[in-house]
Write a protein that holds these residues in place. Structure first.
Motif, PDB file in Angstrom:
ATOM      1  N   ASP A 149       0.847  -1.192   0.000  1.00  0.00           N
ATOM      2  CA  ASP A 149       0.000   0.000   0.000  1.00  0.00           C
ATOM      3  C   ASP A 149       0.886   1.247   0.000  1.00  0.00           C
ATOM      4  O   ASP A 149       1.860   1.323   0.765  1.00  0.00           O
ATOM      5  N   LEU A 150       0.566   2.227  -0.834  1.00  0.00           N
ATOM      6  CA  LEU A 150       1.408   3.425  -0.970  1.00  0.00           C
ATOM      7  C   LEU A 150       1.606   4.163   0.346  1.00  0.00           C
ATOM      8  O   LEU A 150       2.663   4.756   0.570  1.00  0.00           O
ATOM      9  N   THR A 151       0.620   4.133   1.238  1.00  0.00           N
ATOM     10  CA  THR A 151       0.789   4.836   2.507  1.00  0.00           C
ATOM     11  C   THR A 151       1.801   4.144   3.412  1.00  0.00           C
ATOM     12  O   THR A 151       2.311   4.750   4.342  1.00  0.00           O
ATOM     13  N   MET A 152       2.099   2.899   3.129  1.00  0.00           N
ATOM     14  CA  MET A 152       3.065   2.151   3.942  1.00  0.00           C
ATOM     15  C   MET A 152       4.356   1.840   3.192  1.00  0.00           C
ATOM     16  O   MET A 152       5.280   1.257   3.752  1.00  0.00           O
ATOM     17  N   ALA A 153       4.452   2.262   1.953  1.00  0.00           N
ATOM     18  CA  ALA A 153       5.619   1.940   1.125  1.00  0.00           C
ATOM     19  C   ALA A 153       6.837   2.793   1.459  1.00  0.00           C
ATOM     20  O   ALA A 153       7.928   2.543   0.942  1.00  0.00           O
ATOM     21  N   TYR A 154       6.677   3.765   2.335  1.00  0.00           N
ATOM     22  CA  TYR A 154       7.780   4.673   2.661  1.00  0.00           C
ATOM     23  C   TYR A 154       9.011   3.966   3.217  1.00  0.00           C
ATOM     24  O   TYR A 154      10.117   4.481   3.113  1.00  0.00           O
ATOM     25  N   VAL A 155       8.858   2.783   3.811  1.00  0.00           N
ATOM     26  CA  VAL A 155      10.010   2.069   4.382  1.00  0.00           C
ATOM     27  C   VAL A 155      10.838   1.367   3.317  1.00  0.00           C
ATOM     28  O   VAL A 155      11.952   0.925   3.587  1.00  0.00           O
ATOM     29  N   GLY A 156      10.307   1.256   2.114  1.00  0.00           N
ATOM     30  CA  GLY A 156      11.006   0.565   1.042  1.00  0.00           C
ATOM     31  C   GLY A 156      10.795  -0.943   1.117  1.00  0.00           C
ATOM     32  O   GLY A 156      10.159  -1.460   2.033  1.00  0.00           O
ATOM     33  N   THR A 157      11.339  -1.626   0.141  1.00  0.00           N
ATOM     34  CA  THR A 157      11.254  -3.086   0.081  1.00  0.00           C
ATOM     35  C   THR A 157      12.656  -3.675   0.179  1.00  0.00           C
ATOM     36  O   THR A 157      13.649  -3.003  -0.112  1.00  0.00           O
ATOM     37  N   ARG A 158      12.691  -4.928   0.554  1.00  0.00           N
ATOM     38  CA  ARG A 158      13.984  -5.606   0.633  1.00  0.00           C
ATOM     39  C   ARG A 158      14.701  -5.539  -0.713  1.00  0.00           C
ATOM     40  O   ARG A 158      15.910  -5.307  -0.778  1.00  0.00           O
ATOM     41  N   ALA A 159      13.955  -5.726  -1.793  1.00  0.00           N
ATOM     42  CA  ALA A 159      14.563  -5.700  -3.131  1.00  0.00           C
ATOM     43  C   ALA A 159      15.224  -4.348  -3.430  1.00  0.00           C
ATOM     44  O   ALA A 159      16.314  -4.303  -4.006  1.00  0.00           O
ATOM     45  N   LEU A 160      14.584  -3.246  -3.038  1.00  0.00           N
ATOM     46  CA  LEU A 160      15.170  -1.919  -3.240  1.00  0.00           C
ATOM     47  C   LEU A 160      16.518  -1.825  -2.525  1.00  0.00           C
ATOM     48  O   LEU A 160      17.509  -1.384  -3.105  1.00  0.00           O
ATOM     49  N   PHE A 161      16.555  -2.273  -1.289  1.00  0.00           N
ATOM     50  CA  PHE A 161      17.796  -2.199  -0.514  1.00  0.00           C
ATOM     51  C   PHE A 161      18.854  -3.154  -1.055  1.00  0.00           C
ATOM     52  O   PHE A 161      20.036  -2.804  -1.100  1.00  0.00           O
ATOM     53  N   GLU A 162      18.443  -4.329  -1.479  1.00  0.00           N
ATOM     54  CA  GLU A 162      19.421  -5.271  -2.058  1.00  0.00           C
ATOM     55  C   GLU A 162      20.058  -4.695  -3.308  1.00  0.00           C
ATOM     56  O   GLU A 162      21.263  -4.836  -3.518  1.00  0.00           O
ATOM     57  N   ARG A 163      19.264  -4.027  -4.149  1.00  0.00           N
ATOM     58  CA  ARG A 163      19.815  -3.420  -5.366  1.00  0.00           C
ATOM     59  C   ARG A 163      20.834  -2.339  -5.050  1.00  0.00           C
ATOM     60  O   ARG A 163      21.689  -2.029  -5.875  1.00  0.00           O
ATOM     61  N   ALA A 164      20.749  -1.776  -3.838  1.00  0.00           N
ATOM     62  CA  ALA A 164      21.697  -0.740  -3.420  1.00  0.00           C
ATOM     63  C   ALA A 164      22.901  -1.328  -2.685  1.00  0.00           C
ATOM     64  O   ALA A 164      23.735  -0.579  -2.174  1.00  0.00           O
ATOM     65  N   GLY A 165      22.975  -2.670  -2.611  1.00  0.00           N
ATOM     66  CA  GLY A 165      24.123  -3.315  -1.996  1.00  0.00           C
ATOM     67  C   GLY A 165      23.942  -3.718  -0.540  1.00  0.00           C
ATOM     68  O   GLY A 165      24.845  -4.285   0.064  1.00  0.00           O
ATOM     69  N   PHE A 166      22.791  -3.412   0.044  1.00  0.00           N
ATOM     70  CA  PHE A 166      22.528  -3.806   1.424  1.00  0.00           C
ATOM     71  C   PHE A 166      22.317  -5.318   1.487  1.00  0.00           C
ATOM     72  O   PHE A 166      21.858  -5.925   0.521  1.00  0.00           O
ATOM     73  N   VAL A 167      22.626  -5.909   2.637  1.00  0.00           N
ATOM     74  CA  VAL A 167      22.364  -7.326   2.868  1.00  0.00           C
ATOM     75  C   VAL A 167      21.539  -7.464   4.143  1.00  0.00           C
ATOM     76  O   VAL A 167      21.636  -6.632   5.056  1.00  0.00           O
ATOM     77  N   LYS A 168      20.761  -8.526   4.186  1.00  0.00           N
ATOM     78  CA  LYS A 168      19.945  -8.772   5.373  1.00  0.00           C
ATOM     79  C   LYS A 168      20.867  -9.093   6.545  1.00  0.00           C
ATOM     80  O   LYS A 168      21.688  -9.995   6.469  1.00  0.00           O
ATOM     81  N   ALA A 169      20.695  -8.344   7.644  1.00  0.00           N
ATOM     82  CA  ALA A 169      21.509  -8.553   8.840  1.00  0.00           C
ATOM     83  C   ALA A 169      20.712  -9.209   9.960  1.00  0.00           C
ATOM     84  O   ALA A 169      21.291  -9.836  10.833  1.00  0.00           O
ATOM     85  N   ALA A 170      19.371  -9.058   9.922  1.00  0.00           N
ATOM     86  CA  ALA A 170      18.550  -9.634  10.993  1.00  0.00           C
ATOM     87  C   ALA A 170      17.076  -9.563  10.631  1.00  0.00           C
ATOM     88  O   ALA A 170      16.658  -8.714   9.838  1.00  0.00           O
ATOM     89  N   ASP A 171      16.323 -10.464  11.228  1.00  0.00           N
ATOM     90  CA  ASP A 171      14.866 -10.340  11.210  1.00  0.00           C
ATOM     91  C   ASP A 171      14.491  -9.323  12.282  1.00  0.00           C
ATOM     92  O   ASP A 171      15.286  -9.023  13.175  1.00  0.00           O
ATOM     93  N   THR A 172      13.285  -8.786  12.194  1.00  0.00           N
ATOM     94  CA  THR A 172      12.804  -7.858  13.216  1.00  0.00           C
ATOM     95  C   THR A 172      11.469  -8.367  13.752  1.00  0.00           C
ATOM     96  O   THR A 172      10.878  -9.281  13.187  1.00  0.00           O
ATOM     97  N   GLY A 173      11.004  -7.743  14.784  1.00  0.00           N
ATOM     98  CA  GLY A 173       9.679  -8.043  15.313  1.00  0.00           C
ATOM     99  C   GLY A 173       8.644  -7.071  14.794  1.00  0.00           C
ATOM    100  O   GLY A 173       7.508  -7.046  15.263  1.00  0.00           O
TER     101      GLY A 173
END
Length: 189
Positions: A149-173
């Motif tokens: 949903d566009l109102t919640m998309a502000y945090v981005g998606t994992r795919a967006l961050f992966e394309r920028a070179g970020f890697v998953k470091a942890a799950d969250t609650g």
């Protein structure tokens, strides 16, 4: 060509995050940036005035994307220690590094679908690096390609961050819009 600059010009920040009505209580991207008690009491125009103060600080509250001279997007980025992420119980601390957080990526309507979120995230990374951050984290949703949903998309998606070179470091609650959020990290040194 999209250029990303520090968010030091309040009027440009207001063009992306500001009010449609002077008495509206819009986020102004303050929810994670200032202490919770302060966030609750700030109402209407006082929220924008608080952002004006943040824009005047030595380290502005984020970055802005420009298409020529038109401001087209925003990303909130700052040291995690100065945000609500320093105190949250749902998003873990991976280690004791003085990391920076990027928690909001917003593209103005009419400009979406043009890669601006990618430019904003890259600009946030460079802003953090230029200010001495050892690493930068984001807390996007793990949506598996499903629509957010566009109102919640502000945090981005994992795919967006992966394309920028970020890697998953942890799950969250943390869960947003029914999707779990993950902690993504990019070392900067």
């Amino acid at each position: 060509m999209i250029e990303v600059r520090p968010a030091a010009v309040f009027d440009d920040v207001a063009a992306v995050l500001g009010l449609r009505r002077a008495d509206a209580n819009v986020c102004w991207c303050l929810s994670y940036r200032i202490p919770s008690k302060e966030n609750v009491v700030l109402r209407g125009p006082a929220r924008g005035e608080r952002v004006r103060e943040l824009c005047a600080e030595d380290v502005p509250p984020g970055v802005l994307a420009y298409d020529g001279e038109e401001v087209v997007g925003w990303a909130a980025v700052h040291p995690r220690a100065d945000t609500g992420f320093a105190r949250t119980r749902t998003i873990p601390h991976v280690d004791e590094l003085a990391v920076w957080s990027v928690w909001c990526v917003r593209v103005r309507p009419g400009h979406r679908g043009n890669g601006i979120s990618h430019a904003l995230l890259a600009g946030a990374v460079e802003f953090a690096r230029a200010n001495g951050a050892p690493a930068i984290e984001g807390y996007p949703v793990e949506n598996g390609g499903r629509k957010v949903d566009l109102t919640m998309a502000y945090v981005g998606t994992r795919a967006l961050f992966e394309r920028a070179g970020f890697v998953k470091a942890a799950d969250t609650g943390s869960v947003l819009n029914g999707f779990p959020r993950v902690l993504m990290r990019l070392p900067l040194r």
